[in-house]
Design a protein around this motif. Structure first.
Motif, short mmCIF file in Angstrom:
data_model
loop_
_atom_site.label_atom_id
_atom_site.label_comp_id
_atom_site.label_asym_id
_atom_site.label_seq_id
_atom_site.Cartn_x
_atom_site.Cartn_y
_atom_site.Cartn_z
N HIS A 1 5.45 -25.40 -22.82
CA HIS A 1 4.27 -26.19 -23.16
C HIS A 1 2.98 -25.50 -22.69
N LEU A 2 2.98 -25.00 -21.47
CA LEU A 2 1.80 -24.32 -20.94
C LEU A 2 1.46 -23.07 -21.76
N VAL A 3 2.48 -22.34 -22.17
CA VAL A 3 2.25 -21.13 -22.97
C VAL A 3 1.68 -21.49 -24.34
N LYS A 4 2.25 -22.52 -24.98
CA LYS A 4 1.78 -22.92 -26.31
C LYS A 4 0.34 -23.40 -26.30
N LYS A 5 -0.13 -23.93 -25.16
CA LYS A 5 -1.53 -24.35 -25.06
C LYS A 5 -2.47 -23.15 -25.15
N GLN A 6 -2.04 -22.01 -24.60
CA GLN A 6 -2.89 -20.81 -24.59
C GLN A 6 -2.60 -19.87 -25.75
N TYR A 7 -1.35 -19.83 -26.19
CA TYR A 7 -0.94 -18.91 -27.25
C TYR A 7 -0.17 -19.69 -28.31
N PRO A 8 -0.87 -20.21 -29.33
CA PRO A 8 -0.20 -21.01 -30.35
C PRO A 8 0.87 -20.21 -31.09
N GLY A 9 1.92 -20.88 -31.47
CA GLY A 9 3.00 -20.25 -32.20
C GLY A 9 4.32 -20.93 -31.88
N LYS A 10 5.39 -20.29 -32.29
CA LYS A 10 6.72 -20.83 -32.07
C LYS A 10 7.35 -20.13 -30.86
N VAL A 11 7.82 -20.94 -29.92
CA VAL A 11 8.50 -20.39 -28.75
C VAL A 11 9.89 -19.98 -29.17
N LEU A 12 10.19 -18.69 -29.03
CA LEU A 12 11.49 -18.16 -29.44
C LEU A 12 12.52 -18.26 -28.33
N LYS A 13 12.08 -17.98 -27.10
CA LYS A 13 13.03 -17.92 -25.99
C LYS A 13 12.30 -18.15 -24.67
N VAL A 14 12.98 -18.83 -23.76
CA VAL A 14 12.47 -19.00 -22.40
C VAL A 14 13.58 -18.54 -21.46
N LYS A 15 13.31 -17.47 -20.70
CA LYS A 15 14.29 -16.94 -19.75
C LYS A 15 13.86 -17.28 -18.34
N ASP A 16 14.82 -17.66 -17.54
CA ASP A 16 14.58 -18.02 -16.15
C ASP A 16 14.70 -16.76 -15.29
N ALA A 17 13.58 -16.32 -14.73
CA ALA A 17 13.59 -15.18 -13.81
C ALA A 17 13.47 -15.72 -12.39
N ASN A 18 13.36 -14.86 -11.43
CA ASN A 18 13.38 -15.27 -10.02
C ASN A 18 12.22 -16.20 -9.66
N LYS A 19 10.99 -15.75 -9.82
CA LYS A 19 9.83 -16.54 -9.43
C LYS A 19 9.00 -17.00 -10.62
N HIS A 20 9.46 -16.67 -11.83
CA HIS A 20 8.70 -17.04 -13.02
C HIS A 20 9.64 -17.22 -14.21
N TYR A 21 9.06 -17.72 -15.29
CA TYR A 21 9.77 -17.80 -16.57
C TYR A 21 9.19 -16.75 -17.50
N LYS A 22 10.03 -16.15 -18.32
CA LYS A 22 9.57 -15.24 -19.35
C LYS A 22 9.67 -16.00 -20.67
N VAL A 23 8.55 -16.14 -21.35
CA VAL A 23 8.49 -16.90 -22.59
C VAL A 23 8.11 -15.95 -23.72
N ARG A 24 8.90 -15.96 -24.78
CA ARG A 24 8.62 -15.13 -25.96
C ARG A 24 8.11 -16.06 -27.06
N VAL A 25 6.94 -15.68 -27.62
CA VAL A 25 6.27 -16.51 -28.61
C VAL A 25 6.04 -15.72 -29.89
N LEU A 26 6.35 -16.35 -31.02
CA LEU A 26 6.05 -15.78 -32.34
C LEU A 26 4.76 -16.43 -32.81
N GLN A 27 3.70 -15.63 -32.90
CA GLN A 27 2.40 -16.14 -33.32
C GLN A 27 2.34 -16.31 -34.83
N PRO A 28 1.40 -17.12 -35.32
CA PRO A 28 1.32 -17.39 -36.77
C PRO A 28 1.21 -16.14 -37.65
N LYS A 29 0.58 -15.07 -37.16
CA LYS A 29 0.44 -13.85 -37.96
C LYS A 29 1.63 -12.91 -37.83
N GLY A 30 2.68 -13.34 -37.12
CA GLY A 30 3.90 -12.55 -37.02
C GLY A 30 4.02 -11.69 -35.78
#
Length: 85
Positions: free
Chosen positions: A37-66
């Motif tokens: 949700h926090l990522v989508k607020k700053q970078y609109p698009g479709k969230v493809l994947k959320v990976k759980d890392a040690n101290k953070h999450y890695k979120v992959r986003v597909l933006q509207p332009k590809g």
């Protein structure tokens, strides 16, 4: 006898305060949905994947332009940082 009762009461209050603080920290912890949700607020698009890392999450986003973005979200602070792609 009163001394024992007061001591018992003091320990009970201390223990309940520590337990309550621990419960609040679990409730306030960052989850995968919140990170997405926090990522989508700053970078609109479709969230493809959320990976759980040690101290953070890695979120992959597909933006509207590809374009695909890799973004990290700090679990404690909620700070969103754009990664290298």
């Amino acid at each position: 006898m009163r001394h024992i009762m007061y001591t018992f009461l003091a320990f009970t209050l201390i223990f309940s305060t520590v337990a309550d603080a621990k419960d609040r920290s679990v409730k306030n912890s960052m989850g995968k949905k919140r990170a997405a949700h926090l990522v989508k607020k700053q970078y609109p698009g479709k969230v493809l994947k959320v990976k759980d890392a040690n101290k953070h999450y890695k979120v992959r986003v597909l933006q509207p332009k590809g374009r695909v973005l890799d973004v990290t979200v700090n679990k404690k602070s909620g700070l969103v940082k754009k990664g290298k792609n």
